[in-house]
Design an enzyme around this catalytic site. Structure first.
Site, short mmCIF file in Angstrom:
data_model
loop_
_atom_site.label_atom_id
_atom_site.label_comp_id
_atom_site.label_asym_id
_atom_site.label_seq_id
_atom_site.Cartn_x
_atom_site.Cartn_y
_atom_site.Cartn_z
N ASP A 47 0.87 -1.18 0.00
CA ASP A 47 0.00 0.00 0.00
C ASP A 47 0.91 1.23 0.00
O ASP A 47 2.11 1.11 0.25
CB ASP A 47 -0.88 -0.01 1.27
CG ASP A 47 -1.77 1.23 1.37
OD1 ASP A 47 -2.35 1.64 0.34
OD2 ASP A 47 -1.88 1.81 2.46
N SER A 48 0.32 2.37 -0.25
CA SER A 48 1.09 3.61 -0.17
C SER A 48 1.57 3.85 1.26
O SER A 48 2.54 4.56 1.47
CB SER A 48 0.21 4.78 -0.59
OG SER A 48 -0.97 4.78 0.18
N TYR A 67 -0.59 8.29 -2.38
CA TYR A 67 -0.66 8.01 -3.82
C TYR A 67 -1.90 8.67 -4.42
O TYR A 67 -1.92 8.98 -5.61
CB TYR A 67 -0.76 6.51 -4.07
CG TYR A 67 0.51 5.71 -3.93
CD1 TYR A 67 1.68 6.24 -3.38
CD2 TYR A 67 0.54 4.37 -4.35
CE1 TYR A 67 2.82 5.47 -3.25
CE2 TYR A 67 1.69 3.60 -4.23
CZ TYR A 67 2.83 4.15 -3.67
OH TYR A 67 3.94 3.37 -3.54
N GLY A 68 -2.93 8.81 -3.60
CA GLY A 68 -4.25 9.22 -4.10
C GLY A 68 -4.29 10.59 -4.75
O GLY A 68 -5.22 10.90 -5.48
N CYS A 70 -4.22 -1.31 -1.99
CA CYS A 70 -4.41 0.13 -2.15
C CYS A 70 -5.27 0.33 -3.38
O CYS A 70 -4.95 -0.19 -4.46
CB CYS A 70 -3.04 0.79 -2.34
SG CYS A 70 -3.09 2.54 -2.73
N ASN A 71 -6.38 1.02 -3.23
CA ASN A 71 -7.27 1.24 -4.38
C ASN A 71 -6.62 2.15 -5.41
O ASN A 71 -6.75 1.92 -6.61
CB ASN A 71 -8.58 1.87 -3.91
CG ASN A 71 -9.44 0.90 -3.15
OD1 ASN A 71 -10.37 0.33 -3.71
ND2 ASN A 71 -9.15 0.69 -1.88
N GLU A 79 -5.13 8.92 9.45
CA GLU A 79 -3.73 8.90 9.86
C GLU A 79 -3.51 9.74 11.12
O GLU A 79 -2.58 9.48 11.88
CB GLU A 79 -2.85 9.33 8.70
CG GLU A 79 -3.08 8.34 7.61
CD GLU A 79 -2.03 8.25 6.56
OE1 GLU A 79 -1.30 9.22 6.38
OE2 GLU A 79 -1.98 7.20 5.92
N CYS A 100 -11.25 2.77 -0.57
CA CYS A 100 -9.92 3.17 -0.11
C CYS A 100 -9.63 2.32 1.12
O CYS A 100 -10.51 2.14 1.98
CB CYS A 100 -9.92 4.66 0.26
SG CYS A 100 -8.40 5.19 1.09
N THR A 101 -8.42 1.80 1.20
CA THR A 101 -8.14 0.84 2.28
C THR A 101 -8.03 1.51 3.65
O THR A 101 -7.96 0.83 4.66
CB THR A 101 -6.87 0.02 1.96
OG1 THR A 101 -5.80 0.92 1.64
CG2 THR A 101 -7.11 -0.91 0.81
N HIS A 102 -8.04 2.84 3.69
CA HIS A 102 -8.10 3.51 5.00
C HIS A 102 -9.53 3.51 5.56
O HIS A 102 -9.71 3.68 6.76
CB HIS A 102 -7.68 4.98 4.86
CG HIS A 102 -6.21 5.21 4.79
ND1 HIS A 102 -5.45 4.86 3.70
CD2 HIS A 102 -5.35 5.78 5.68
CE1 HIS A 102 -4.18 5.21 3.92
NE2 HIS A 102 -4.10 5.76 5.11
N1 DGL Z 1 -4.87 3.46 0.94
C1 DGL Z 1 -4.93 4.20 -0.29
C2 DGL Z 1 -6.09 3.68 -1.15
O1 DGL Z 1 -6.65 2.62 -0.89
C3 DGL Z 1 -5.13 5.68 -0.07
C4 DGL Z 1 -3.97 6.40 0.54
C5 DGL Z 1 -3.20 7.26 -0.43
O2 DGL Z 1 -3.76 8.18 -1.03
O3 DGL Z 1 -2.03 6.99 -0.58
O4 DGL Z 1 -6.42 4.29 -2.14
#
Ligand code: DGL
Length: 276
Positions: A22-23, A54-55, A85-86, A163, A195-197
């Site tokens: 993941d990011s 990453y988003g 990570c999506n 976070e 989103c995995t968060h």
């Molecule tokens: N966990 C990332 C996702 O599932 C989002 C976090 C990021 O933007 O890096 O998209």
């Protein structure tokens, strides 16, 4: 990249670890789910914490990061990679990636779960800018069922709130309301947490959407897919867990604190610092 599995085969043994990346720490919600559903499996998790988020980055940049992450995991002899990570899964949907072991993205299993639970086929998606602007879920959902209507909303403030640890907080709940209520006005009956968060915000999101809207969580969807692929002989099964490693490209006390909370009740192993 995941697709409809071919004809069923016999389950087979493969004791190599499963790689995930993941990011940052959001993908730990997927590691946590896989660890409890697959108690004999070993895992190596890579969080690219030095370069998150990453988003908010372009598809070209995310693609470059994804390749580096996959190369690192490939060098550690994993038997498959879960793109936890999506935003990163989005750039893999065009299937241009050559990789010697199976790659699981989170978008296809999430879209399939949403179609299973939705009766009206009016489906909402929340995610990062990268995921929503690429229409990643919309394309996959439309391909699977052209009768569905997809309503998406980018929610860029939610990742930093998770976070920061503000997961059950009145301010976060207000922001969730602001993002999600326009989707409710479209009459959705299912909302994909793209989103995995976001599984960390499940309580607050659930309260905003109410009991008539089903929430689809990528961590549950990908776990179900892996279990099915192992049972169907499409992915190797391990007989005994030998390791859980968490690697990151940067470490800070705040990161460790939030990561510990996202992993609970599973324990966060010692974090190892790596260079990409
Ligand atoms: N966990 C990332 C996702 O599932 C989002 C976090 C990021 O933007 O890096 O998209």
């Amino acid at each position: 990249v995941t697709s409809a599995p071919p004809a069923a085969k016999k389950p087979f043994e493969d004791n190599r670890p499963i790689g995930l990346f993941d990011s940052g720490i959001g993908g730990l919600t997927i590691l946590r789910s896989l660890m409890s559903a697959l108690p004999n499996e070993s895992f190596i998790y890579l969080g690219d914490t030095a370069r998150l988020p990453y988003g908010s980055k372009s598809p070209e940049t995310i693609k470059r990061y994804v390749k580096q992450n996959m190369t690192l995991l490939g060098n550690l002899d994993v038997k498959g990679v879960v793109v936890a990570c999506n935003s990163a899964s989005t750039v893999l949907l065009d299937k241009d990636t050559e990789f010697p072991v199976p790659i699981y993205n989170v978008i296809e299993p999430g879209a399939e779960s949403a179609l299973q639970v939705s009766t009206t086929k009016r489906i909402g998606v929340i995610g990062t800018n990268a995921t929503v602007h690429a229409h990643a879920y919309g394309h996959v959902l439309q391909k699977l069922d052209s009768n569905c209507t997809v309503f998406s909303r980018a929610c860029p403030l939610l990742v930093p709130l998770v976070e920061e640890g503000w997961v059950d907080d009145p301010i976060t709940n207000l922001i969730i309301y602001r993002y999600v209520s326009p989707l409710l006005a479209n009459g959705i009956d299912t909302l994909i947490l793209g989103c995995t968060h976001y599984p960390a915000l499940r309580g607050g999101i659930g309260r905003v959407v109410g009991p008539t809207v089903s929430l689809v969580d990528s961590s549950e969807a990908i776990t179900d897919r892996m279990l099915a692929d192992m049972a169907g002989g499409h992915f190797g099964k391990s007989t005994q867990r030998s390791l859980i490693r968490v690697l990151t490209t940067d470490v800070s006390p705040v990161f460790t604190d939030v990561a510990t909370r996202l992993m609970a009740p599973q324990l966060l192993p010692n974090i190892e610092l790596v260079n990409l």
